[in-house]
Design a protein around this motif. Structure first.
Motif, PDB file in Angstrom:
ATOM      1  N   LEU A   1       0.832  -1.205   0.000  1.00 55.36           N
ATOM      2  CA  LEU A   1       0.000   0.000   0.000  1.00 55.36           C
ATOM      3  C   LEU A   1       0.867   1.257   0.000  1.00 55.36           C
ATOM      4  N   GLN A   2       1.963   1.218   0.751  1.00 52.92           N
ATOM      5  CA  GLN A   2       2.871   2.363   0.776  1.00 52.92           C
ATOM      6  C   GLN A   2       3.471   2.605  -0.609  1.00 52.92           C
ATOM      7  N   LEU A   3       3.783   1.520  -1.305  1.00 48.19           N
ATOM      8  CA  LEU A   3       4.309   1.632  -2.660  1.00 48.19           C
ATOM      9  C   LEU A   3       3.273   2.267  -3.584  1.00 48.19           C
ATOM     10  N   ILE A   4       2.029   1.816  -3.470  1.00 52.08           N
ATOM     11  CA  ILE A   4       0.949   2.338  -4.311  1.00 52.08           C
ATOM     12  C   ILE A   4       0.780   3.836  -4.091  1.00 52.08           C
ATOM     13  N   VAL A   5       0.708   4.247  -2.825  1.00 46.72           N
ATOM     14  CA  VAL A   5       0.519   5.660  -2.503  1.00 46.72           C
ATOM     15  C   VAL A   5       1.729   6.474  -2.954  1.00 46.72           C
ATOM     16  N   GLY A   6       2.936   5.916  -2.742  1.00 49.58           N
ATOM     17  CA  GLY A   6       4.149   6.627  -3.133  1.00 49.58           C
ATOM     18  C   GLY A   6       4.226   6.870  -4.630  1.00 49.58           C
ATOM     19  N   VAL A   7       3.888   5.853  -5.428  1.00 51.68           N
ATOM     20  CA  VAL A   7       3.910   5.998  -6.882  1.00 51.68           C
ATOM     21  C   VAL A   7       2.869   7.025  -7.328  1.00 51.68           C
ATOM     22  N   ALA A   8       1.671   6.946  -6.762  1.00 50.05           N
ATOM     23  CA  ALA A   8       0.596   7.872  -7.141  1.00 50.05           C
ATOM     24  C   ALA A   8       0.964   9.305  -6.794  1.00 50.05           C
ATOM     25  N   ARG A   9       1.509   9.508  -5.597  1.00 53.81           N
ATOM     26  CA  ARG A   9       1.917  10.861  -5.190  1.00 53.81           C
ATOM     27  C   ARG A   9       3.050  11.379  -6.072  1.00 53.81           C
ATOM     28  N   GLY A  10       4.003  10.500  -6.354  1.00 52.67           N
ATOM     29  CA  GLY A  10       5.128  10.908  -7.180  1.00 52.67           C
ATOM     30  C   GLY A  10       4.695  11.355  -8.567  1.00 52.67           C
ATOM     31  N   LEU A  11       3.782  10.614  -9.170  1.00 51.70           N
ATOM     32  CA  LEU A  11       3.294  10.985 -10.498  1.00 51.70           C
ATOM     33  C   LEU A  11       2.461  12.265 -10.441  1.00 51.70           C
ATOM     34  N   ALA A  12       1.734  12.461  -9.341  1.00 48.88           N
ATOM     35  CA  ALA A  12       0.962  13.694  -9.184  1.00 48.88           C
ATOM     36  C   ALA A  12       1.892  14.905  -9.113  1.00 48.88           C
ATOM     37  N   VAL A  13       2.992  14.759  -8.383  1.00 48.69           N
ATOM     38  CA  VAL A  13       3.958  15.852  -8.256  1.00 48.69           C
ATOM     39  C   VAL A  13       4.678  16.103  -9.582  1.00 48.69           C
ATOM     40  N   SER A  14       5.092  15.025 -10.257  1.00 47.62           N
ATOM     41  CA  SER A  14       5.805  15.192 -11.521  1.00 47.62           C
ATOM     42  C   SER A  14       4.927  15.860 -12.567  1.00 47.62           C
ATOM     43  N   GLN A  15       3.644  15.564 -12.525  1.00 40.57           N
ATOM     44  CA  GLN A  15       2.705  16.193 -13.448  1.00 40.57           C
ATOM     45  C   GLN A  15       2.558  17.673 -13.142  1.00 40.57           C
ATOM     46  N   LEU A  16       2.695  18.019 -11.851  1.00 36.55           N
ATOM     47  CA  LEU A  16       2.559  19.405 -11.428  1.00 36.55           C
ATOM     48  C   LEU A  16       3.764  20.241 -11.850  1.00 36.55           C
ATOM     49  N   ILE A  17       4.973  19.678 -11.686  1.00 35.45           N
ATOM     50  CA  ILE A  17       6.182  20.443 -11.989  1.00 35.45           C
ATOM     51  C   ILE A  17       6.541  20.385 -13.471  1.00 35.45           C
ATOM     52  N   ALA A  18       5.921  19.468 -14.203  1.00 38.15           N
ATOM     53  CA  ALA A  18       6.144  19.387 -15.645  1.00 38.15           C
ATOM     54  C   ALA A  18       4.793  19.311 -16.348  1.00 38.15           C
ATOM     55  N   PRO A  19       4.015  20.414 -16.297  1.00 37.97           N
ATOM     56  CA  PRO A  19       2.646  20.392 -16.842  1.00 37.97           C
ATOM     57  C   PRO A  19       2.566  20.147 -18.337  1.00 37.97           C
ATOM     58  N   THR A  20       3.673  20.368 -19.054  1.00 40.19           N
ATOM     59  CA  THR A  20       3.642  20.143 -20.505  1.00 40.19           C
ATOM     60  C   THR A  20       3.883  18.690 -20.869  1.00 40.19           C
ATOM     61  N   ALA A  21       4.294  17.892 -19.875  1.00 39.62           N
ATOM     62  CA  ALA A  21       4.535  16.471 -20.136  1.00 39.62           C
ATOM     63  C   ALA A  21       3.209  15.741 -20.363  1.00 39.62           C
ATOM     64  N   ARG A  22       3.297  14.523 -20.853  1.00 43.17           N
ATOM     65  CA  ARG A  22       2.089  13.734 -21.085  1.00 43.17           C
ATOM     66  C   ARG A  22       1.422  13.393 -19.761  1.00 43.17           C
ATOM     67  N   SER A  23       0.139  13.123 -19.819  1.00 43.48           N
ATOM     68  CA  SER A  23      -0.612  12.794 -18.605  1.00 43.48           C
ATOM     69  C   SER A  23      -0.022  11.575 -17.913  1.00 43.48           C
ATOM     70  N   ALA A  24      -0.138  11.591 -16.586  1.00 46.04           N
ATOM     71  CA  ALA A  24       0.381  10.468 -15.797  1.00 46.04           C
ATOM     72  C   ALA A  24      -0.581   9.284 -15.805  1.00 46.04           C
ATOM     73  N   LYS A  25      -1.692   9.401 -16.511  1.00 51.02           N
ATOM     74  CA  LYS A  25      -2.670   8.306 -16.520  1.00 51.02           C
ATOM     75  C   LYS A  25      -2.069   7.036 -17.112  1.00 51.02           C
ATOM     76  N   GLU A  26      -1.319   7.165 -18.204  1.00 47.42           N
ATOM     77  CA  GLU A  26      -0.728   5.988 -18.839  1.00 47.42           C
ATOM     78  C   GLU A  26       0.279   5.290 -17.931  1.00 47.42           C
ATOM     79  N   PRO A  27       1.183   6.028 -17.242  1.00 45.87           N
ATOM     80  CA  PRO A  27       2.070   5.371 -16.283  1.00 45.87           C
ATOM     81  C   PRO A  27       1.312   4.669 -15.163  1.00 45.87           C
ATOM     82  N   MET A  28       0.191   5.259 -14.731  1.00 42.54           N
ATOM     83  CA  MET A  28      -0.600   4.630 -13.677  1.00 42.54           C
ATOM     84  C   MET A  28      -1.214   3.321 -14.178  1.00 42.54           C
TER      85      MET A  28
END
Length: 221
Positions: A169-196
């Motif tokens: 569960l910690q891994l799941i939350v960590g990955v989700a949070r990490g992708l949320a942050v990366s999407q925030l700091i790189a808004p021009t990048a592709r959506s994090a939906k595909e990595p999820m």
């Protein structure tokens, strides 16, 4: 001389809405401040967010702000609690109808990512990050986090009667949070939906290969 008949007044008189109680007015003000704080944290980050800026964004007086939240730490703690309460409701909607423990666990990554990607989710991450250097806030959040953890454990026990892998569960939350942050700091990048979705496929493959379990039933000690 005939008397003139005055025209009838056909104006419909509407009843005035009942006056709001002090508690209702207070709740309305707190909701306005909550929305403004989330918007401010999402757009400007924790460091730039001040009670003065939030009050201005909410359109309330400085005095009204201080009456509800005497300090920034009080406001930030309230935001965390309010967002958590909303997330509980949102998780219920996102995971509705998924009763099988394995499928429910596989649905968690996307649900966590969606909620942490929202302005409210980003705001909470900003608050926890800011608490590292704000000791007053850290003390407030310690109490809030204890309540959240207690509720989370109770929820997991009801959802997974045979137990659930906390590291997973910690891994799941960590990955989700990490992708949320990366999407925030790189808004021009592709959506994090595909990595999820890829992460969910990896989890499913791990379960099918018996490398991962949705619960801890039969786990070797």
């Amino acid at each position: 001389m005939a008397s003139k008949t005055l025209p009838k007044d056909n104006t419909v008189k509407t009843a005035k809405p009942p006056r709001k109680t002090q508690a209702e007015r207070s709740a309305a003000t707190r909701k306005i401040l909550l929305d403004a704080a989330i918007k401010c944290l999402f757009e400007h980050g924790y460091g730039t967010t001040t009670t003065i800026l939030v009050a201005e964004m909410a359109g309330v007086s400085r005095g009204a702000m201080l009456h509800q939240f005497p300090s920034k730490a009080d406001l930030m703690s309230f935001v965390v609690e309010a967002v958590f309460e909303d997330e509980v409701r949102q998780y219920g909607k996102l995971l509705k109808g998924i009763d099988d423990p394995r499928e429910r666990l596989l649905a968690y990554p996307m649900a966590v990512w969606k909620l942490h990607s929202r302005p409210a989710g980003v705001a909470v991450m900003e608050i926890f990050q800011g608490s590292r250097s704000d000791h007053a806030l850290a003390r407030k959040l310690k109490q809030t986090q204890a309540k959240i953890d207690k509720f989370a454990v109770a929820s997991l026990e009801s959802e997974f009667p045979h137990g659930v892998s906390i590291p997973l569960l910690q891994l799941i939350v960590g990955v989700a949070r990490g992708l949320a942050v990366s999407q925030l700091i790189a808004p021009t990048a592709r959506s994090a939906k595909e990595p999820m979705e890829l992460f969910q496929d990896l989890l499913r493959a791990g379960m099918e290969a018996h490398l991962l379990r949705a619960d801890t039933k039969g786990k070797k000690k």
